[in-house]
Write a protein that holds these residues in place. Structure first.
Motif, PDB file in Angstrom:
ATOM      1  N   PHE A 116      -2.679  13.811  -2.792  1.00  0.00           N
ATOM      2  CA  PHE A 116      -3.786  13.576  -3.610  1.00  0.00           C
ATOM      3  C   PHE A 116      -4.611  12.499  -3.002  1.00  0.00           C
ATOM      4  N   GLY A 117      -4.254  11.811  -1.906  1.00  0.00           N
ATOM      5  CA  GLY A 117      -5.075  10.727  -1.221  1.00  0.00           C
ATOM      6  C   GLY A 117      -6.523  11.265  -0.926  1.00  0.00           C
ATOM      7  N   TYR A 118      -6.894  12.698  -0.733  1.00  0.00           N
ATOM      8  CA  TYR A 118      -8.291  13.054  -0.528  1.00  0.00           C
ATOM      9  C   TYR A 118      -9.199  13.213  -1.588  1.00  0.00           C
ATOM     10  N   TYR A 119      -8.523  12.990  -2.775  1.00  0.00           N
ATOM     11  CA  TYR A 119      -9.197  12.944  -4.019  1.00  0.00           C
ATOM     12  C   TYR A 119      -9.995  11.719  -4.376  1.00  0.00           C
ATOM     13  N   LEU A 120      -9.409  10.527  -3.521  1.00  0.00           N
ATOM     14  CA  LEU A 120     -10.054   9.256  -3.540  1.00  0.00           C
ATOM     15  C   LEU A 120     -11.169   9.139  -2.207  1.00  0.00           C
ATOM     16  N   ASP A 121     -12.216   8.284  -2.490  1.00  0.00           N
ATOM     17  CA  ASP A 121     -13.143   8.097  -1.648  1.00  0.00           C
ATOM     18  C   ASP A 121     -12.397   6.809  -0.591  1.00  0.00           C
ATOM     19  N   GLY A 122     -12.979   6.456   0.543  1.00  0.00           N
ATOM     20  CA  GLY A 122     -12.224   5.684   1.456  1.00  0.00           C
ATOM     21  C   GLY A 122     -11.699   4.292   0.865  1.00  0.00           C
ATOM     22  N   ASP A 123     -12.922   3.669   0.381  1.00  0.00           N
ATOM     23  CA  ASP A 123     -12.447   2.479  -0.227  1.00  0.00           C
ATOM     24  C   ASP A 123     -11.311   2.291  -1.298  1.00  0.00           C
ATOM     25  N   ALA A 124     -11.467   3.335  -2.275  1.00  0.00           N
ATOM     26  CA  ALA A 124     -10.426   3.417  -3.272  1.00  0.00           C
ATOM     27  C   ALA A 124      -9.092   3.708  -2.816  1.00  0.00           C
ATOM     28  N   LEU A 125      -9.021   4.773  -1.585  1.00  0.00           N
ATOM     29  CA  LEU A 125      -7.834   4.922  -0.957  1.00  0.00           C
ATOM     30  C   LEU A 125      -7.304   3.665  -0.256  1.00  0.00           C
ATOM     31  N   ALA A 126      -8.334   2.809   0.326  1.00  0.00           N
ATOM     32  CA  ALA A 126      -7.762   1.679   0.888  1.00  0.00           C
ATOM     33  C   ALA A 126      -6.991   0.776  -0.006  1.00  0.00           C
ATOM     34  N   ALA A 127      -7.934   0.508  -1.009  1.00  0.00           N
ATOM     35  CA  ALA A 127      -7.509  -0.316  -2.350  1.00  0.00           C
ATOM     36  C   ALA A 127      -6.031   0.104  -2.647  1.00  0.00           C
ATOM     37  N   ALA A 129      -3.872   1.676  -1.094  1.00  0.00           N
ATOM     38  CA  ALA A 129      -2.768   1.242  -0.225  1.00  0.00           C
ATOM     39  C   ALA A 129      -2.341  -0.296   0.057  1.00  0.00           C
ATOM     40  N   TRP A 130      -3.198  -0.813  -0.309  1.00  0.00           N
ATOM     41  CA  TRP A 130      -3.056  -2.556  -0.451  1.00  0.00           C
ATOM     42  C   TRP A 130      -2.085  -2.773  -1.577  1.00  0.00           C
ATOM     43  N   ARG A 131      -2.499  -1.933  -2.607  1.00  0.00           N
ATOM     44  CA  ARG A 131      -1.766  -2.395  -4.016  1.00  0.00           C
ATOM     45  C   ARG A 131      -0.328  -1.626  -3.479  1.00  0.00           C
ATOM     46  N   CYS A 132      -0.047  -0.707  -2.856  1.00  0.00           N
ATOM     47  CA  CYS A 132       1.301  -0.181  -2.702  1.00  0.00           C
ATOM     48  C   CYS A 132       2.055  -1.107  -1.815  1.00  0.00           C
ATOM     49  N   ARG A 133       1.217  -1.791  -0.688  1.00  0.00           N
ATOM     50  CA  ARG A 133       1.961  -2.777  -0.049  1.00  0.00           C
ATOM     51  C   ARG A 133       2.425  -3.965  -0.735  1.00  0.00           C
ATOM     52  N   GLU A 134       1.588  -4.466  -1.489  1.00  0.00           N
ATOM     53  CA  GLU A 134       1.759  -5.350  -2.456  1.00  0.00           C
ATOM     54  C   GLU A 134       3.182  -5.420  -3.134  1.00  0.00           C
ATOM     55  N   THR A 135       3.299  -4.072  -3.666  1.00  0.00           N
ATOM     56  CA  THR A 135       4.409  -3.833  -4.561  1.00  0.00           C
ATOM     57  C   THR A 135       5.599  -3.205  -3.872  1.00  0.00           C
ATOM     58  N   ILE A 164      -6.428   5.946   7.136  1.00  0.00           N
ATOM     59  CA  ILE A 164      -6.625   5.021   6.115  1.00  0.00           C
ATOM     60  C   ILE A 164      -5.641   4.454   5.661  1.00  0.00           C
ATOM     61  N   LEU A 165      -4.477   5.026   5.392  1.00  0.00           N
ATOM     62  CA  LEU A 165      -3.054   4.608   4.821  1.00  0.00           C
ATOM     63  C   LEU A 165      -2.551   3.574   5.967  1.00  0.00           C
ATOM     64  N   ALA A 166      -2.579   4.334   7.273  1.00  0.00           N
ATOM     65  CA  ALA A 166      -2.015   3.480   8.322  1.00  0.00           C
ATOM     66  C   ALA A 166      -2.532   2.284   8.807  1.00  0.00           C
ATOM     67  N   ARG A 167      -3.843   2.199   8.452  1.00  0.00           N
ATOM     68  CA  ARG A 167      -4.390   0.979   8.658  1.00  0.00           C
ATOM     69  C   ARG A 167      -4.224  -0.100   7.636  1.00  0.00           C
ATOM     70  N   LEU A 169      -1.707   0.071   5.301  1.00  0.00           N
ATOM     71  CA  LEU A 169      -0.497  -0.226   5.097  1.00  0.00           C
ATOM     72  C   LEU A 169       0.255  -1.508   6.234  1.00  0.00           C
ATOM     73  N   ALA A 170      -0.449  -1.138   7.313  1.00  0.00           N
ATOM     74  CA  ALA A 170      -0.045  -1.935   8.570  1.00  0.00           C
ATOM     75  C   ALA A 170       1.530  -2.018   8.648  1.00  0.00           C
ATOM     76  N   LEU A 171       2.249  -0.959   8.408  1.00  0.00           N
ATOM     77  CA  LEU A 171       3.634  -0.557   8.832  1.00  0.00           C
ATOM     78  C   LEU A 171       4.078   0.123  10.017  1.00  0.00           C
ATOM     79  N   PRO A 172       5.006   0.023  10.573  1.00  0.00           N
ATOM     80  CA  PRO A 172       5.612   0.695  11.534  1.00  0.00           C
ATOM     81  C   PRO A 172       5.820   2.303  10.905  1.00  0.00           C
ATOM     82  N   VAL A 173       5.421   3.220  11.948  1.00  0.00           N
ATOM     83  CA  VAL A 173       5.629   4.638  11.463  1.00  0.00           C
ATOM     84  C   VAL A 173       7.202   4.918  12.044  1.00  0.00           C
ATOM     85  N   LEU A 174       7.995   5.493  11.002  1.00  0.00           N
ATOM     86  CA  LEU A 174       9.305   5.742  11.493  1.00  0.00           C
ATOM     87  C   LEU A 174       9.406   7.298  11.742  1.00  0.00           C
TER      88      LEU A 174
END
Length: 200
Positions: A116-127, A129-135, A164-167, A169-174
């Motif tokens: 579903f990430g492609y249904y968001l624009d780049g800014d919304a997707l990055a936002a 991902a930031w919320r994901c990282r925070e929680t 965009i998610l990788a940038r 989230l800034a987490l290692p890829v397992l």
């Protein structure tokens, strides 16, 4: 975007044939196999559609929150996930209604970002991902899986979504898995499975 999903769900509660296609069943099996932990405390899946992926992943979680914004998807997910008291289906729009906490008040240790990430624009997707990282709990897992081919009306394809998610989230890829049709990435700061079990 609502009109787009209205037209899709006018065909029925499973417009992508999640329940019948071998492609979808195989992709779910790959996602389950790529998760580094056998068990999770609290999982969250935004954009759960009819709940087919949630049904598979919730079996690995003590509690699981599945969310979508479309009423047909929500009804189908509630029906599919009925009888599982540790699973909750909620109405939520991403990224604005990202939950602040898991059911127990803690952070999520599994977040599922699938198709579903492609249904968001780049800014919304990055936002988002930031919320994901925070929680996300320290050492928690984020798994992303997206279609790589172009989608009418979407600016991003699966590769663009995952960049965009990788940038953000800034987490290692397992783990990473790429095919012509889709890509799957697992991000986490926890050690790889062999390291966790003292094999490496």
């Amino acid at each position: 975007m609502k009109a787009y999903f209205d037209s899709l769900y006018a065909r029925g509660s499973d417009p992508w044939d999640y329940r019948r296609r071998w492609y979808e069943a195989r992709k779910r099996a790959l996602m389950l196999a790529c998760l580094p932990r056998q068990r999770y405390r609290a999982g969250f899946e935004p954009g759960c559609a009819n709940g087919e992926l949630a049904a598979a992943l919730a079996a690995r979680c003590d509690s699981y929150l599945a969310a979508d914004f479309h009423p047909v998807a929500l009804a189908a997910a509630r029906e599919r996930l009925a009888g599982q008291p540790h699973v909750r289906v909620a109405e939520a729009r991403m990224p604005d209604e990202w939950p602040a906490a898991a059911a127990d008040g803690g952070r999520f240790d599994l977040v599922v970002l699938s198709e579903f990430g492609y249904y968001l624009d780049g800014d919304a997707l990055a936002a988002m991902a930031w919320r994901c990282r925070e929680t996300l709990e320290a050492g928690g897992t984020v798994i992303g899986c997206h279609w790589r081919r172009p989608i009418d009306g979407c600016v991003l394809d699966g590769d663009g979504v995952h960049r965009i998610l990788a940038r953000a989230l800034a987490l290692p890829v397992l783990a990473c898995h790429r095919e012509d049709d889709f890509r799957l990435d697992v991000w986490s700061s926890q050690p790889a499975v062999a390291q966790e079990e003292g094999l490496a």
